[in-house]
Scaffold this active site. Structure first.
Site, PDB file in Angstrom:
ATOM      1  N   GLU A 133     -21.229   7.672  -8.390  1.00 16.16           N
ATOM      2  CA  GLU A 133     -21.957   8.831  -8.927  1.00 16.16           C
ATOM      3  C   GLU A 133     -21.652  10.038  -8.061  1.00 16.16           C
ATOM      4  O   GLU A 133     -21.119   9.893  -6.947  1.00 16.16           O
ATOM      5  CB  GLU A 133     -23.468   8.555  -8.895  1.00 16.16           C
TER       6      GLU A 133
ATOM      7  N   ARG B  16      24.307   8.475  -3.560  1.00 16.61           N
ATOM      8  CA  ARG B  16      24.367   9.848  -3.047  1.00 16.61           C
ATOM      9  C   ARG B  16      25.406   9.952  -1.920  1.00 16.61           C
ATOM     10  O   ARG B  16      25.283   9.272  -0.896  1.00 16.61           O
ATOM     11  CB  ARG B  16      22.977  10.235  -2.532  1.00 16.61           C
TER      12      ARG B  16
ATOM     13  N   GLU C  83     -11.964   1.759  -5.052  1.00 15.56           N
ATOM     14  CA  GLU C  83     -12.467   0.398  -4.779  1.00 15.56           C
ATOM     15  C   GLU C  83     -12.742   0.204  -3.284  1.00 15.56           C
ATOM     16  O   GLU C  83     -12.417  -0.817  -2.693  1.00 15.56           O
ATOM     17  CB  GLU C  83     -11.519  -0.661  -5.347  1.00 15.56           C
TER      18      GLU C  83
ATOM     19  N   PHE D 240     -16.095   9.631 -12.096  1.00 17.80           N
ATOM     20  CA  PHE D 240     -14.767   9.077 -11.786  1.00 17.80           C
ATOM     21  C   PHE D 240     -14.587   7.660 -12.338  1.00 17.80           C
ATOM     22  O   PHE D 240     -14.124   6.764 -11.633  1.00 17.80           O
ATOM     23  CB  PHE D 240     -14.520   9.031 -10.257  1.00 17.80           C
TER      24      PHE D 240
END
Lengths: 395, 261, 385
Positions: C126, C267, C363, C155
């Site tokens: 929240e 490259r 998380e 979120f």
């Protein structure tokens, strides 16, 4: 498997391994071993000095039925008009007929067909014409029955047709009924005058390999040829020939398929098959949005936009623009390849173009092998300069 | 609605490379794949089954390793698969291939629709579909880009031609060949893969098909390859030198000289 | 590296890779650019049974565990982390149901989730309660036949796109953390709406939104477990889901490693591919070491979870922290190896670097998780079993 290695004769020298275009032979325990991927092309037979490899075949014999004579070209029409491919096939058919000292005939189906005499002007000695309302919709079942009947009746030794949507669909069915061989999408046709064999050359394996194919025993020998592979010749309106009107044979003939509607595709401005100039883009464009560069250049030159298979596979441009073995075969006066490396599959569809310009940043790209003019450089630099230069010239 | 789909396992030719030293195909690292055009045929069949019910049977003529391709077909939703495999089938041209497929389809007996891809990417002929139709004496529609409806033993399809597309109606059973535009093939599902692993795929040879030995494989082929060669390349391009500006300038000059612009 | 995966796990991994390469790769840049939820890909995942992987067989799933989930997440994340997290968040949303739900609840919801017909989401965060989860203010007031939800969640991954939300709310404000409960809320419940879609640094195709509850009635049969179990449910959930974030990080880093290796081989500078420069070689070597170490830890943790071990808080936290810190470093180095090109959106590594950052944050931030790890360490006095 029809191919055998005589283990007593095989010395394990490895010549066959080197010769195999498909790389399916290896030497196992000192003897040649041919894998399941073998296409029975026979290349190894010729190189084996010991006669150790053989292909079992049922019929090496010459034509079983040799009273077939003459070369036929199937002349396709649409809405009463002959197609460009008809003249292309007649041009080559004429050369083959001259070599074989045979007659060249065109077979033409449709309704209210105009300019039939043009078939003669382009080389036909005879035209078998069925002009009937029943054939107006180009229904394949009806084409099939009429064409098969005519072939059985007149026994041509060679039948050539355009590899169009119609030709690629109904000609194989004709071959199946006649139980004869058919070679699709030939890029070259020659004849062996002695054996009276049609030497049919076509790309295979995505255009990486060319194969020459013959139909030894069965007649007629049949082949389809992509539009634009052969060049049409200027008509000779003085040429004499015979137009034979044949009645549409209604007996027992109904089409099982029914045409309900035809929707014309209006999305393409200039169709690439018909374009004089094609600007083609490939993987080097990097993303879909960059095709606008091709479109800009095409707009300045009045050209159509083509593409390589890579660009279509990436989803940058619809399939209808694809040039190559699995796309369209084109033969414009000028073909400009931008950011196309020139995989053989692409070259198969465009290398007969009159003039080819290649723009690519890799100097070793195979496209430079077939191009007339090459620019080694960044297409994002070169193309805008070209657009600018051409615009200036037009003003 | 029982549907038979004809599949072929082909080398992924977009990756085919030629070894410049030996002038042979580099087969190493080339994976065998389901002929891409056939994946659209399979997807079309599965969607028809989902819509109208029935069964999808995938068949393929090929060497024993085509079994793995048929399992993939089952993982995507085919109900059954049959492999047509026999040493006698080797070297078949389109005539012998379509005869062999026709024998198998005759043996399957129950079918309403046979779907093929427009062509394979190795042979590129597009002849097996129409030849198969003729050997089974069935109506044929090539280049189908949409199956509009199937009703009362009739199908209504859109078929692509150079100038646009035709809407064609034909009675079933029939043979169609489909083009890329018809759908986007699905991916396999985990449950499908599990089902495919345990599926029993019978292999039918010439004997099971009761096939005429003279009409299969090389013996049954009317055409023969007499020469294989690598495409001739023309002479190398004239490479235009200088700065991009002067390269472009000389290109425009050359095109003008040749009357191309 | 041999990880002794089962046949089924190898199948899952190879199919997930196929989906990633054939369906996600062609559109990932566009999805990122447009910040568009990848519905077409979600449908592909569903059709391929990917949502069945982590659901028990009795509810139309395939009965796989945490490791199976990790394999899918890793493969998806290797190509696009947005898709991976949208997928993993479904698992997050239903773990409470799997762990504490009644037979009736499971029968009602799980088959649809397994079929991919309904996506799920989990909501605890929240505006005033991030790392301090006990500070949540959303309430679930007991009324006749159920609860009235009021408050705002922030979120929330899969917000607006999921059909099924596990929401943590206070049923008893006086009891603090012990007064929280987990409730299942269906989308389209009256009084339940969504805030604007957040605009993010990374994982931009995934949906992150506010959930707004205004006198939203939730029937009593939708409570998961019992009243007051909200935080227990949440802790248990994160113990099981954190290896999944680790797998997301490993996949991301693997993708970046591959892109950097390919680039270094092609490259050319100073006349040679830059791969021949020892400075580049050592960077790449460090990258591959870290990726493999993180993968080993994540898989081992996932297996520990699947073994049914009771307390895996420390292990899960370690896997998540180590893998996400690793992903941030490896993706940053990948951008460095690609140099100027790597900074451009034409190459995928800048996206990977942006995507990696969130794995250190959500998380449980890596700082909070280090606290968790330290607590476990103190409990076990540094010893191992």
């Amino acid at each position: 498997m029809g191919i055998r290695v005589d283990l007593d004769k095989c010395t394990g020298c490895g010549d066959c391994v080197q010769s195999c275009p498909f790389g399916v032979i290896e030497i196992v325990e000192g003897k040649a071993h041919i894998s399941e991927h073998c296409t029975l092309c026979g290349t190894c037979l010729d190189v084996c000095s010991y006669g150790a490899i053989s292909i079992e075949t049922a019929h090496e014999a010459a034509a079983t039925d040799d009273n077939h004579q003459g070369i036929w070209v199937f002349a396709e029409t649409r809405n009463g008009n002959l197609k460009s491919v008809d003249y292309e096939l007649l041009a080559r058919g004429r050369e083959l007929a001259n070599t074989l000292k045979a007659e060249l005939s065109a077979v033409c189906f449709g309704y209210q067909i105009s300019d039939v005499e043009q078939l003669i002007a382009h080389g036909a000695d005879k035209v078998y014409l069925i002009d009937d309302p029943a054939l107006a919709n180009h229904q394949e079942d009806l084409y099939l029955s009429q064409f098969t009947r005519l072939i059985k009746e007149h026994k041509p030794e060679i039948v050539i047709a355009g590899a169009t949507a119609l030709g690629r669909s109904f000609i194989p069915r004709v071959a199946a009924i006649l139980k004869t061989g058919l070679t699709a999408d030939c890029t070259d046709l020659e004849v062996d005058t002695e054996k009276r064999l049609l030497l049919q050359t076509r790309p295979t394996f995505g255009g990486n390999i060319m194969a020459t194919i013959v139909c030894q025993a069965k007649r007629p020998q049949m082949a389809t040829v992509r539009p634009r592979v052969f060049k049409k010749k200027a008509p000779d309106n003085e040429r004499m020939g015979q137009i034979i009107k044949v009645d549409f044979n209604k007996e027992g003939v109904t089409s099982r398929t029914r045409l309900l509607n035809f929707v014309e595709n209006l999305t393409e401005r200039v169709k690439i098959e018909d374009a004089d100039i094609i600007i083609s883009g490939g993987r080097g464009l990097g993303k879909a949005e960059n095709f606008h560069l091709m479109e800009e250049l095409a707009a300045v030159m009045g050209a159509a936009v083509g593409s390589s298979r890579a660009a279509v596979d990436e989803g940058w441009i619809p399939y209808s623009h694809q040039v190559g073995q699995t796309g369209k075969t084109v033969c414009p006066r000028l073909y400009i390849a931008c950011g196309i490396s020139g995989a053989v599959q692409h070259l198969a569809g465009m290398q007969t173009s009159d003039t080819i310009v290649a723009i690519n940043n890799d100097p070793n790209a195979p496209i430079f092998e077939v191009a007339t003019y090459g620019i080694v450089g960044d297409l994002f630099e070169v193309v805008p300069l070209l657009i600018e230069k051409l615009r200036d010239n037009l003003l | 609605m029982d549907i038979i789909v004809c599949l072929k396992q082909v080398p992924g030719t977009t990756q085919v490379k030629i070894d410049p030293q030996t002038n042979t195909l580099v087969r190493q690292g080339i994976k065998n794949i389901t002929n891409p055009f056939d994946t659209y045929a399979l997807e079309a069949a599965i969607r028809l089954k989902e819509q109208y019910g029935g069964k999808v049977t995938a068949i393929s003529m090929g060497p024993p390793q085509a079994d793995e391709m048929l399992r993939e077909a089952i993982s995507l939703g085919a109900d059954e698969a049959i492999l047509l495999s026999d040493r006698a089938f080797a070297g078949a041209d389109t005539l012998a291939t379509s005869y062999t497929l026709a024998r198998a389809i005759t043996k399957i007996e129950k079918y309403d629709l046979i779907i093929c891809g427009r062509q394979t990417i190795d042979g590129d002929t597009g002849q097996v579909g129409p030849e198969l139709a003729e050997m089974l004496s069935l109506p044929f529609v090539a280049y189908v880009s949409k199956i509009e409806e199937i009703n009362n033993g009739q199908m209504r399809v859109q078929r692509m031609i150079e100038e646009g597309y035709e809407v064609i109606e034909a009675p079933l059973p029939a043979v169609i060949s489909v083009v890329k535009e018809i759908n986007v093939p699905r991916l396999p599902s985990l449950r499908g893969i599990t089902r495919a692993k345990s599926a029993v795929i019978p292999a039918w040879g010439a004997k099971e098909l009761d096939a005429d030995q003279d009409r299969v494989g090389l013996a049954g082929s009317a055409t023969r390859v007499i020469k294989i060669f690598f495409p001739q390349r023309g002479k190398r391009a004239e490479i235009l030198q200088g700065s991009p500006q002067s390269q472009v300038a000389s290109l425009v000059t050359k095109l003008r000289e040749n009357g191309l612009i | 590296m041999e990880y002794f995966l089962s046949e089924q796990q190898k199948t899952i991994r190879s199919l997930a890779r196929k989906i990633a390469e054939e369906r996600i790769l062609p559109v990932r840049a566009e999805l990122d650019e447009k910040e568009e939820f990848p519905w077409a890909i979600i449908r592909d995942l569903a059709a391929s049974d990917m949502f069945r992987v982590f659901i028990p067989e009795e509810y139309d799933g395939l009965g796989g565990g945490c490791l199976d989930l990790c394999l899918v997440v890793e493969e998806l994340s290797r190509v696009c982390s947005s898709v991976a997290i949208s997928y993993a968040a479904v698992d997050l949303g239903i773990i409470p149901l799997l762990e504490y739900g009644t037979e009736e609840q499971k029968r009602k919801y799980l088959p649809d989730v397994a079929a991919g017909k309904r996506l799920a989401a989990f909501a605890i965060t929240e505006p005033m309660a991030g790392s301090d989860a006990s500070a949540i203010r959303t309430t679930a007031e007991r009324v006749k036949g159920g609860y009235l939800l009021n408050g705002t969640k922030q979120f929330i991954t899969n917000g607006g796109e999921a059909e099924l939300y596990t929401v943590i709310a206070l049923t008893d404000k006086t009891r603090g953390a012990r007064g929280a409960s987990a409730l299942l809320v269906e989308k389209d419940t009256p009084g339940f709406s969504f805030g604007k879609k957040e605009r993010k640094l990374g994982i931009r195709a995934s949906s992150t939104r506010e959930l707004i509850f205004q006198n939203c009635f939730v029937p009593e049969e939708n409570i998961i477990g019992r009243e007051g179990m909200g935080f227990i449910v949440t802790m248990r959930l994160f113990d099981k889901s954190r290896p999944g974030i680790g797998a997301q990080a490993v996949g991301l880093a693997q993708g970046a490693l591959e892109a950097a290796t390919d680039y270094a081989r092609e490259r050319v500078q100073f006349g040679h591919p830059i791969f021949s420069l020892q400075a580049v070689q050592h960077m790449l070597a460090d990258m591959v070491i870290q990726v493999e170490a993180a993968r080993a830890l994540v898989y081992a943790t996932a297996r520990t979870v699947d073994s049914g071990a009771k307390d895996v808080s420390g292990e899960s936290a370690m896997a998540k922290v180590f893998a996400s810190d690793m992903a941030m470093k490896v993706t940053t180095d990948a951008v460095q190896i690609l140099g100027g090109a790597g900074y451009m959106r034409d190459y995928p590594v800048e996206k990977m670097m942006r995507d990696a950052k969130i794995t250190q944050i959500y998380e449980g931030t890596n700082q909070i998780l280090r606290n968790v790890i330290a607590i476990e360490l103190r409990k076990r006095k540094g010893r191992r079993d």
